[in-house]
Enzyme design. Structure first.
Site, PDB file in Angstrom:
ATOM      1  N   ASP A  36      -3.251   2.598  -5.908  1.00  0.00           N
ATOM      2  CA  ASP A  36      -2.099   2.676  -5.013  1.00  0.00           C
ATOM      3  C   ASP A  36      -1.921   1.465  -4.100  1.00  0.00           C
ATOM      4  O   ASP A  36      -1.187   1.540  -3.121  1.00  0.00           O
ATOM      5  CB  ASP A  36      -2.187   3.945  -4.162  1.00  0.00           C
ATOM      6  CG  ASP A  36      -3.405   3.970  -3.253  1.00  0.00           C
ATOM      7  OD1 ASP A  36      -4.318   3.144  -3.464  1.00  0.00           O
ATOM      8  OD2 ASP A  36      -3.452   4.814  -2.348  1.00  0.00           O
ATOM      9  N   GLU A  37      -2.565   0.348  -4.402  1.00  0.00           N
ATOM     10  CA  GLU A  37      -2.358  -0.836  -3.566  1.00  0.00           C
ATOM     11  C   GLU A  37      -2.611  -2.101  -4.374  1.00  0.00           C
ATOM     12  O   GLU A  37      -3.349  -2.099  -5.368  1.00  0.00           O
ATOM     13  CB  GLU A  37      -3.263  -0.803  -2.333  1.00  0.00           C
ATOM     14  CG  GLU A  37      -4.736  -0.832  -2.634  1.00  0.00           C
ATOM     15  CD  GLU A  37      -5.599  -0.923  -1.381  1.00  0.00           C
ATOM     16  OE1 GLU A  37      -5.247  -1.685  -0.452  1.00  0.00           O
ATOM     17  OE2 GLU A  37      -6.632  -0.231  -1.341  1.00  0.00           O
ATOM     18  N   ASP A  84       0.856  -1.186   0.000  1.00  0.00           N
ATOM     19  CA  ASP A  84       0.000   0.000   0.000  1.00  0.00           C
ATOM     20  C   ASP A  84       0.890   1.232   0.000  1.00  0.00           C
ATOM     21  O   ASP A  84       1.722   1.404   0.901  1.00  0.00           O
ATOM     22  CB  ASP A  84      -0.902  -0.019   1.241  1.00  0.00           C
ATOM     23  CG  ASP A  84      -2.104   0.907   1.109  1.00  0.00           C
ATOM     24  OD1 ASP A  84      -2.199   1.607   0.085  1.00  0.00           O
ATOM     25  OD2 ASP A  84      -2.938   0.927   2.027  1.00  0.00           O
TER      26      ASP A  84
END
Length: 428
Positions: free
Chosen positions: A121-122, A27
């Site tokens: 974003d993860e 993350d």
């Protein structure tokens, strides 16, 4: 889950048994803010927000300095600035974020082909087949963090565990810029002291129900007989939470992408500027998409918002869900997050659309948890009311208003894939 302000950070600093922990959750740390700070390093250490700067704007991301004031993503910007008056607000640059996201995902895929992006974003990674080339799971996690920092200037947090759920909890505990390995044999020891809110699927209502039963920690839930728990919260949710509380999550990292989609979009006779009118139209479209998903027996993993401005510039923003859904309320709330950074400041909107993507059949295995169970039941009840009494029988309260106050008339309101628009207006 924690607020991820870094106050409860927990990291692995020495040798640890990672022999049975092939699942990584990576993350990025305050991703949008961190990308902005690359070109504005003088703002490091200060409370920074990214999002809509207009009066009805929404926080898309907050630095850890801002989070310590109780500011979170998806919060109205006006509320965020009340809590953190000294915050510096920056308008987002989604194209730049997408470029950095692709660079990060490329690093992941160079270490293992088993990458399941959850959002920009993860991602989950399965590194069970990468050990011979790249080392143990912990070593791969260290490599990821080093390469991300060296090649992008950004930081990320990594959870390493035997399952997806535990890896995701671990990454949240390691924030910011940390790594936490949860040995398979220590899974329950790690989970049980955590508050019940750490269980996926436990929202405010369910948390209150558990607290009334005297269940304050994950361990309390694990120790309670499932039959007794079922009497309080229902058998399906009780079964899921019991499994989670005992660290049981059999889901694999999935790399397949289903390209089928269901969507609706509307072009207005007159461009819209007011945020509340645009949000109201988004509500109506999300409701139609939810109805069609349920009628088709499909669940969507990704929600995409589409906007076309008065100058015909078109932008799209996508959000990938932790669990697929057919709930209109979830679709609306996910689409509202990027809306805050895309409207306001006098920008005129010509078209708005919502699309549910990466579909799968609702019967293809029950999800481990269902954060939208209560809303799904309500919407299915309304579907039945509409089936019996007609399309206009019930609709969202926000869409019920005098004709004189209605939004600009539209010249098109149809499914984006040319199927006839169905269904009701759900009441929520």
């Amino acid at each position: 889950m924690s607020k991820q302000d870094g106050s409860s950070r927990q990291v692995t600093t020495g040798p640890v048994d990672d022999s049975a922990t092939p699942i990584l959750h990576v993350d990025m740390d305050a991703f949008f803010v961190s990308v902005e700070l690359l070109r504005r390093p003088e703002l490091r250490g200060r409370p920074v927000l990214v999002g809509g700067t207009a009066g009805r704007g929404v926080v898309a991301a907050a630095s850890y300095e801002a989070r310590r004031f109780g500011v979170n993503s998806a919060m109205p910007m006006s509320v965020a600035l009340q809590r953190c008056p000294n915050a510096i607000v920056l308008r987002g640059d989604y194209r730049r974020y997408s470029e950095y996201s692709e660079r990060v995902m490329t690093i992941f895929r160079e270490l293992t082909p088993l990458v399941e992006p959850l959002s920009i974003d993860e991602a989950f990674l399965d590194v069970s087949g990468a050990r011979r080339l790249h080392g143990s799971p912990a070593e791969i996690a260290w490599t990821i963090r080093r390469r991300v920092r060296d090649e992008t200037g950004l930081t990320c947090s990594v959870g390493v565990a035997a399952s997806k759920y535990v890896a995701k909890v671990a990454s949240s505990r390691a924030k910011p810029d940390g790594m936490l390995v949860v040995p398979a044999t220590e899974t329950t020891a790690f989970l049980h002291p955590l508050p019940v809110a750490a269980l996926w699927g436990v929202g405010r209502v369910t948390e209150e129900s558990l607290l009334k039963l005297g269940l304050r920690t994950v361990g309390d839930v694990a120790e309670m007989p499932e039959e007794a728990l079922a009497r309080a919260i229902g058998p399906a949710l009780a079964a899921r939470l019991t499994r989670l509380a005992n660290g049981i999550d059999p889901r694999d990292v999935e790399t397949r992408r289903v390209e089928k989609s269901i969507g609706h979009e509307t072009t207005f006779h007159h461009d819209l500027v007011a945020h509340d009118e645009i949000a109201r139209e988004l509500l109506r479209l999300a409701n139609d998409v939810g109805v069609r998903l349920r009628r088709a027996g499909m669940l969507a993993r990704t929600v995409t918002l589409k906007l076309r401005y008065g100058d015909f510039t078109t932008v799209t923003r996508s959000r990938t869900l932790a669990e697929p859904t057919d709930v209109a309320r979830r679709i609306y709330e996910e689409a509202m997050v990027p809306l805050g950074e895309l409207v306001g400041d006098g920008r005129r909107v010509r078209l708005i659309g919502v699309r549910a993507e990466h579909l799968r059949h609702a019967g293809d295995g029950a999800p481990l948890w269902d954060p939208d169970e209560e809303w799904r039941d309500a919407e299915r009840t309304i579907d039945e009311v509409v089936r019996r009494f007609g399309r206009g029988a019930v609709r969202p309260a926000a869409l019920v208003r005098p004709a004189a106050e209605s939004a600009a008339p539209t010249i098109r309101d149809a499914a984006a894939d040319d199927e006839p628009p169905p269904g009701p207006r759900s009441f929520w």
